[in-house]
Design a protein around this motif. Structure first.
Motif, PDB file in Angstrom:
ATOM      1  N   UNK A 223       3.792   6.144  -5.116  1.00  9.11           N
ATOM      2  CA  UNK A 223       4.033   6.148  -6.564  1.00  9.11           C
ATOM      3  C   UNK A 223       3.059   7.076  -7.291  1.00  9.11           C
ATOM      4  N   UNK A 224       1.846   7.225  -6.743  1.00  9.48           N
ATOM      5  CA  UNK A 224       0.828   8.066  -7.372  1.00  9.48           C
ATOM      6  C   UNK A 224       0.760   9.460  -6.758  1.00  9.48           C
ATOM      7  N   UNK A 225       1.666   9.753  -5.835  1.00  6.86           N
ATOM      8  CA  UNK A 225       1.659  11.044  -5.147  1.00  6.86           C
ATOM      9  C   UNK A 225       2.696  11.980  -5.759  1.00  6.86           C
ATOM     10  N   UNK A 226       2.824  13.155  -5.167  1.00  6.35           N
ATOM     11  CA  UNK A 226       3.848  14.116  -5.602  1.00  6.35           C
ATOM     12  C   UNK A 226       5.248  13.664  -5.219  1.00  6.35           C
ATOM     13  N   UNK A 227       5.347  12.542  -4.519  1.00  8.10           N
ATOM     14  CA  UNK A 227       6.634  12.046  -4.028  1.00  8.10           C
ATOM     15  C   UNK A 227       7.166  10.857  -4.834  1.00  8.10           C
ATOM     16  N   UNK A 228       6.713  10.685  -6.061  1.00 11.41           N
ATOM     17  CA  UNK A 228       7.140   9.520  -6.842  1.00 11.41           C
ATOM     18  C   UNK A 228       8.657   9.518  -7.075  1.00 11.41           C
ATOM     19  N   UNK A 229       9.239  10.685  -7.282  1.00 15.68           N
ATOM     20  CA  UNK A 229      10.690  10.770  -7.494  1.00 15.68           C
ATOM     21  C   UNK A 229      11.453  10.389  -6.225  1.00 15.68           C
ATOM     22  N   UNK A 230      10.907  10.787  -5.077  1.00 14.02           N
ATOM     23  CA  UNK A 230      11.532  10.431  -3.809  1.00 14.02           C
ATOM     24  C   UNK A 230      11.438   8.927  -3.559  1.00 14.02           C
ATOM     25  N   UNK A 231      10.312   8.319  -3.989  1.00 11.00           N
ATOM     26  CA  UNK A 231      10.166   6.868  -3.862  1.00 11.00           C
ATOM     27  C   UNK A 231      11.213   6.164  -4.707  1.00 11.00           C
ATOM     28  N   UNK A 232      11.445   6.670  -5.900  1.00 10.53           N
ATOM     29  CA  UNK A 232      12.478   6.092  -6.769  1.00 10.53           C
ATOM     30  C   UNK A 232      13.857   6.207  -6.122  1.00 10.53           C
ATOM     31  N   UNK A 233      14.097   7.316  -5.439  1.00  9.77           N
ATOM     32  CA  UNK A 233      15.363   7.487  -4.727  1.00  9.77           C
ATOM     33  C   UNK A 233      15.499   6.439  -3.627  1.00  9.77           C
ATOM     34  N   UNK A 234      14.388   6.153  -2.942  1.00  7.44           N
ATOM     35  CA  UNK A 234      14.403   5.109  -1.911  1.00  7.44           C
ATOM     36  C   UNK A 234      14.762   3.759  -2.524  1.00  7.44           C
ATOM     37  N   UNK A 235      14.232   3.490  -3.701  1.00  5.46           N
ATOM     38  CA  UNK A 235      14.545   2.236  -4.396  1.00  5.46           C
ATOM     39  C   UNK A 235      16.041   2.148  -4.697  1.00  5.46           C
ATOM     40  N   UNK A 236      16.617   3.240  -5.124  1.00  8.92           N
ATOM     41  CA  UNK A 236      18.061   3.257  -5.383  1.00  8.92           C
ATOM     42  C   UNK A 236      18.849   3.020  -4.104  1.00  8.92           C
ATOM     43  N   UNK A 237      18.378   3.620  -3.013  1.00  5.57           N
ATOM     44  CA  UNK A 237      19.016   3.376  -1.719  1.00  5.57           C
ATOM     45  C   UNK A 237      18.932   1.903  -1.349  1.00  5.57           C
ATOM     46  N   UNK A 238      17.753   1.311  -1.530  1.00  3.20           N
ATOM     47  CA  UNK A 238      17.536  -0.086  -1.154  1.00  3.20           C
ATOM     48  C   UNK A 238      18.498  -1.003  -1.893  1.00  3.20           C
ATOM     49  N   UNK A 239      18.691  -0.772  -3.172  1.00  4.50           N
ATOM     50  CA  UNK A 239      19.609  -1.617  -3.942  1.00  4.50           C
ATOM     51  C   UNK A 239      21.027  -1.555  -3.397  1.00  4.50           C
ATOM     52  N   UNK A 240      21.410  -0.376  -2.916  1.00  6.75           N
ATOM     53  CA  UNK A 240      22.735  -0.222  -2.316  1.00  6.75           C
ATOM     54  C   UNK A 240      22.783  -0.836  -0.920  1.00  6.75           C
ATOM     55  N   UNK A 241      21.746  -0.605  -0.135  1.00  2.17           N
ATOM     56  CA  UNK A 241      21.694  -1.091   1.248  1.00  2.17           C
ATOM     57  C   UNK A 241      21.745  -2.611   1.319  1.00  2.17           C
TER      58      UNK A 241
ATOM     59  N   UNK B 156       0.829  -1.209   0.000  1.00  6.08           N
ATOM     60  CA  UNK B 156       0.000   0.000   0.000  1.00  6.08           C
ATOM     61  C   UNK B 156       0.861   1.255   0.000  1.00  6.08           C
ATOM     62  N   UNK B 157       1.945   1.236   0.776  1.00  2.66           N
ATOM     63  CA  UNK B 157       2.827   2.411   0.853  1.00  2.66           C
ATOM     64  C   UNK B 157       3.440   2.716  -0.509  1.00  2.66           C
ATOM     65  N   UNK B 158       3.976   1.716  -1.168  1.00  2.00           N
ATOM     66  CA  UNK B 158       4.624   1.946  -2.459  1.00  2.00           C
ATOM     67  C   UNK B 158       3.621   2.411  -3.504  1.00  2.00           C
ATOM     68  N   UNK B 159       2.449   1.790  -3.550  1.00  2.00           N
ATOM     69  CA  UNK B 159       1.435   2.203  -4.530  1.00  2.00           C
ATOM     70  C   UNK B 159       0.953   3.625  -4.254  1.00  2.00           C
TER      71      UNK B 159
END
Length: 233
Positions: A153-171, A147-150
């Motif tokens: 993803x549809x909010x004004x924070x979609x770019x920030x969510x993508x940044x979190x994904x990049x962090x996750x891949x590194x983490x 629910x959080x990701x969906x």
């Protein structure tokens, strides 16, 4: 002409400003709480459209705790942490996630714990309200992360969510998988849940792993459709 140009640029400036609120490391607790309440109101507006029985919108409060972001049903609050109030041990954990880069570790904290995980806790509220007897901790976390990701993803924070994904891949290259070889991940999480809560390195491994799996799941549709399908089950 200058006045017209200014008026045309104003909505853009407001939009950019709105997108910079959460997913940052806050020093001002009042601003953090205000931004969190804004997004909580948006989430619950969508929720009430799907099911009007969800009446009371939770409120955000500052409450820095080792649980970092968590929901308290007794007072209907989303509890949020400030970086400056974390213990040195917890701050060091975030530095480790960034391979020792303190500035980047602080940004990771802000992205997730002054941002992403707010909506995850709202997802928990949805499930706890519908399934009061829910005991599978792993599935509960997975649902809340969906629910959080969906939602983000549809909010004004979609770019920030993508940044979190990049962090996750590194983490996930830094955090070792705590599940012993040959043991089922879900069963291990369920059996050791209380112990895992005391070890952020192990507990957050599961959260970040779920994030990655869900973010990359192309079968998931929009927030409203997923929520409605869940509520009518």
């Amino acid at each position: 002409m200058k006045k017209v140009l200014l008026l045309l640029l104003l909505p853009v400036a407001i939009s950019v400003s709105a997108q910079q609120k959460l997913f940052n490391t806050y020093s001002d607790s009042a601003k953090l709480v205000s931004a969190a309440n804004e997004i909580t109101g948006s989430f619950f507006m969508k929720l009430k459209q799907a099911d009007p029985s969800y009446i009371q919108t939770p409120r955000a409060v500052l409450n820095t705790d080792t649980r970092l972001v968590f929901y308290l049903a007794e007072n209907n609050t989303i509890n949020l942490p400030l970086w400056s109030q974390l213990s040195p041990t917890l701050q060091s954990f975030f530095y480790k996630l960034a391979n020792g880069d303190e500035a980047e570790g602080k940004k990771i904290f802000g992205a997730f714990f002054n941002g992403y995980f707010i909506a995850r806790e709202l997802g928990h509220i949805v499930q706890f309200t519908k399934e009061k007897g829910m005991t599978n901790k792993y599935k509960a976390a997975y649902f809340a992360n969906i629910l959080a990701i969906l939602f983000w993803r549809e909010s004004a924070y979609s770019k920030q969510l993508e940044k979190c994904y990049n962090y996750v891949n590194s983490i996930l290259k830094t955090l070792p998988d705590p599940v012993p070889a040959g043991e089922n991940t879900e069963d291990y999480f369920q059996k050791n849940y209380e112990k895992l809560l005391q070890d952020p390195q192990k507990f957050e491994y599961f959260q970040f792993s779920q994030f990655k799996t869900i973010y990359e799941d192309k079968s998931l549709k929009g927030f409203d459709g997923y929520l409605n399908n869940y509520l009518i089950r």
